[in-house]
Design an enzyme around this catalytic site. Sequence first.
Site, mmCIF file in Angstrom:
data_model
loop_
_atom_site.group_PDB
_atom_site.id
_atom_site.type_symbol
_atom_site.label_atom_id
_atom_site.label_comp_id
_atom_site.label_asym_id
_atom_site.label_seq_id
_atom_site.Cartn_x
_atom_site.Cartn_y
_atom_site.Cartn_z
ATOM 1 N N SER A 65 6.210 7.139 2.652
ATOM 2 C CA SER A 65 6.332 5.720 2.332
ATOM 3 C C SER A 65 6.535 4.892 3.585
ATOM 4 C CB SER A 65 7.552 5.485 1.448
ATOM 5 O OG SER A 65 7.502 6.275 0.310
ATOM 6 N N HIS B 22 -1.184 6.993 0.909
ATOM 7 C CA HIS B 22 0.046 6.543 0.244
ATOM 8 C C HIS B 22 -0.258 6.146 -1.198
ATOM 9 C CE1 HIS B 22 3.611 3.519 0.161
ATOM 10 N NE2 HIS B 22 3.949 4.683 -0.339
ATOM 11 N N GLU C 224 -2.828 3.258 -0.325
ATOM 12 C CA GLU C 224 -2.872 2.718 1.038
ATOM 13 C C GLU C 224 -3.358 3.848 1.943
ATOM 14 O OE1 GLU C 224 1.180 1.363 1.832
ATOM 15 O OE2 GLU C 224 0.438 -0.528 2.600
ATOM 16 N N ASN D 184 5.625 -1.188 1.467
ATOM 17 C CA ASN D 184 7.088 -1.116 1.508
ATOM 18 C C ASN D 184 7.726 -2.144 2.413
ATOM 19 O OD1 ASN D 184 7.855 0.828 -0.421
ATOM 20 N ND2 ASN D 184 6.763 2.333 0.816
#
Length: 282
Positions: free
Chosen positions: A117, A138, A150, A188
Amino acid sequence: MSKVAVVGAGTMGNGIAHVFGQHGWDVVLIDVSEAALAAGLATIRKSVERLEKKGAISHQLAADTLGRIKTSKSLDTAKGSQIVVEAATENPGIKFEIFTALSRLLPPDTVLASNTSSISISEIAKHTNGPDKVIGMHFMNPVPVMKLVEVIRGQETSSDTVKQTVEIVRDLGKTPVEVNDAPGFVSNRVLMPMINEAIFCVQDGIATAAGVDEVMKLGMNHPLGPLALADLIGLDVCLAILKVLQDGLDAHKYQPAPLLEKMVAQGQLGRKSGQGFYAYRD
Ligand SMILES: NC(=O)c1ccc[n+]([C@@H]2O[C@H](COP(=O)([O-])OP(=O)(O)OC[C@H]3O[C@@H](n4cnc5c(N)ncnc54)[C@H](O)[C@@H]3O)[C@@H](O)[C@H]2O)c1
């Protein structure tokens, strides 16, 4: 037939294994913990059965998906994979060790992807002998449902590795978005400060967890409130990501709420532990 190895059978790893299996890949799901493998497989079975019951997949596809997924405690079983997706605990030391071992074990044309992450893909790549093949992949939680992946390009990731990864993501019925390597990537870096502020609101007594979530759902049209989402992600994972943002960007701006630290220290990790901002029975 293409083969993938998924390292880590927790929240994300079992979802990733499920999606690859459902799209015709042979999957080996690897974890150091026998209990995690058993729980991961049970989650996959439940989620495949739910899809079949809803009519989203046929009985045959459900059976084929489950039949394609094997489990193992040994990284050696990753041999023969076209790609490895690492989804182990969000801890740099653990990831570095796994990538060093994988790059020794596998031929140099194997794509080595991390579902991290927040940990730097370029740093992970430094622990291998083929940094051009290392990339971020991701997935979002819950993996079988969420469309976005991602795709994170490290400093030395080759264009060929990006191309192969993007093709695999599309093959899984998901949508890749290419981003450059930076702490927290895009998802994130934007999400975690919001979750952290939501936790401060509870800590400061401004509203209950349910109240904060209602504000964000009804006021901002979010399908899930930030605290329910934090429980889904795992509070330990949220804390680990905030620490990476602190280390890589700004120690003050991304300071985790003390309530988050306290809950993690008490083992209140969200859904996976049965208790977070909400209680979970199943
Ligand atoms: N939870 C989320 O919503 C979410 C979303 C996107 C990405 N991620 C990332 O995915 C990764 C996994 O997160 P998670 O939430 O599934 O964690 P988790 O705690 O649910 O599972 C991690 C698993 O890794 C296993 N593990 C630890 N060391 C290992 C090793 N050396 N070899 C093999 N397995 C090992 C553990 O036994 C555990 O089963 C992390 O990098 C996390 O940042 C999580």
